[in-house]
Scaffold this motif. Sequence first.
Motif, mmCIF file in Angstrom:
data_model
loop_
_atom_site.group_PDB
_atom_site.id
_atom_site.type_symbol
_atom_site.label_atom_id
_atom_site.label_comp_id
_atom_site.label_asym_id
_atom_site.label_seq_id
_atom_site.Cartn_x
_atom_site.Cartn_y
_atom_site.Cartn_z
ATOM 1 N N GLY A 8 49.265 38.800 41.935
ATOM 2 C CA GLY A 8 48.311 39.872 42.217
ATOM 3 C C GLY A 8 48.207 40.928 41.137
ATOM 4 N N LEU A 9 48.895 40.747 40.022
ATOM 5 C CA LEU A 9 48.872 41.732 38.952
ATOM 6 C C LEU A 9 47.554 41.653 38.187
ATOM 7 C CD1 LEU A 9 50.437 43.895 37.309
ATOM 8 C CD2 LEU A 9 51.224 42.031 35.847
ATOM 9 N N ASP A 10 46.895 42.775 37.989
ATOM 10 C CA ASP A 10 45.688 42.862 37.165
ATOM 11 C C ASP A 10 46.180 42.882 35.710
ATOM 12 O OD1 ASP A 10 43.521 43.708 35.614
ATOM 13 O OD2 ASP A 10 42.781 45.108 37.139
ATOM 14 N N VAL A 11 46.078 41.754 35.045
ATOM 15 C CA VAL A 11 46.647 41.584 33.704
ATOM 16 C C VAL A 11 45.998 42.547 32.708
ATOM 17 C CG1 VAL A 11 47.044 39.935 31.815
ATOM 18 C CG2 VAL A 11 47.240 39.189 34.188
ATOM 19 N N GLU A 12 44.703 42.758 32.825
ATOM 20 C CA GLU A 12 44.013 43.669 31.907
ATOM 21 C C GLU A 12 44.553 45.098 32.066
ATOM 22 O OE1 GLU A 12 39.581 45.470 31.524
ATOM 23 O OE2 GLU A 12 39.675 43.273 31.660
ATOM 24 N N ALA A 13 44.696 45.556 33.323
ATOM 25 C CA ALA A 13 45.236 46.900 33.573
ATOM 26 C C ALA A 13 46.671 46.973 33.081
ATOM 27 C CB ALA A 13 45.167 47.223 35.058
ATOM 28 N N TRP A 14 47.448 45.908 33.308
ATOM 29 C CA TRP A 14 48.840 45.877 32.867
ATOM 30 C C TRP A 14 48.935 45.981 31.346
ATOM 31 C CZ3 TRP A 14 53.572 46.823 33.993
ATOM 32 C CH2 TRP A 14 54.605 46.313 33.224
ATOM 33 N N ALA A 41 51.229 46.049 40.743
ATOM 34 C CA ALA A 41 50.586 45.038 41.585
ATOM 35 C C ALA A 41 50.435 45.531 43.026
ATOM 36 C CB ALA A 41 51.374 43.732 41.550
ATOM 37 N N LYS A 45 43.606 46.391 44.566
ATOM 38 C CA LYS A 45 42.342 46.528 43.841
ATOM 39 C C LYS A 45 42.245 47.834 43.049
ATOM 40 C CE LYS A 45 39.867 48.395 47.872
ATOM 41 N NZ LYS A 45 39.907 49.774 47.471
ATOM 42 N N ASP A 46 43.152 48.767 43.286
ATOM 43 C CA ASP A 46 43.131 50.065 42.594
ATOM 44 C C ASP A 46 43.982 50.083 41.321
ATOM 45 O OD1 ASP A 46 41.480 51.169 44.551
ATOM 46 O OD2 ASP A 46 43.197 51.792 45.780
ATOM 47 N N GLN A 47 44.497 48.932 40.880
ATOM 48 C CA GLN A 47 45.399 48.903 39.736
ATOM 49 C C GLN A 47 44.778 49.519 38.487
ATOM 50 O OE1 GLN A 47 47.665 45.140 39.158
ATOM 51 N NE2 GLN A 47 46.700 44.531 41.107
ATOM 52 N N SER A 48 43.540 49.182 38.205
ATOM 53 C CA SER A 48 42.883 49.697 37.002
ATOM 54 C C SER A 48 42.723 51.215 37.096
ATOM 55 C CB SER A 48 41.518 49.025 36.828
ATOM 56 O OG SER A 48 40.915 49.459 35.634
#
Length: 179
Positions: A8-14, A41, A45-48
Amino acid sequence: MTEVNVEGLDVEAWNRWVAYRKAIKKPLKDVSMQAAAMKLARYGKDQSEVVDQSISQQWQGLFDLKKKRDPSEPPQKTDKQKQADDARFSYQLDSNEKMWRETLQTPLGKLRLCDALLARYLMTPDDPQLSEKLEWLKQVAADLMHEANIKDVAHDAHLIGMASYFWGGKAIDKLRKAA
């Protein structure tokens, strides 16, 4: 650098977060990389937005999003604040009624108190009970206008202003005719 594998990790945000930490010369250590990725993660959906907030605030960590209030909407009061407002209004009402009974024996004096109370109410336009308070005050003022000497009322600029606020131009015309 340790590679992270978090569901579930947003790779781009990470990747933006890791690059930011390197840019501020506070790179994530290999031992904390997995924990930081898991924390990010959890924001779903709010990661970014979480990463954007931390970067824009120049924070070194990831934190819950600050809730933004729409400036066009008045702030919402808590139940405790509403109860305090109700208690304050009841106290003011009781105090005013006591003063009217004991101190001010004339309708003109009571009308002057109505005018002062109107000014106080209008200083709190965000009060959710304002319309109820104004409606109550309008009725009290109307009753007192019938009891008062209309010529005395017509010579008091504050009372003319209150009459204008509550009843508009018709009230002013009536007061002018009486004077």
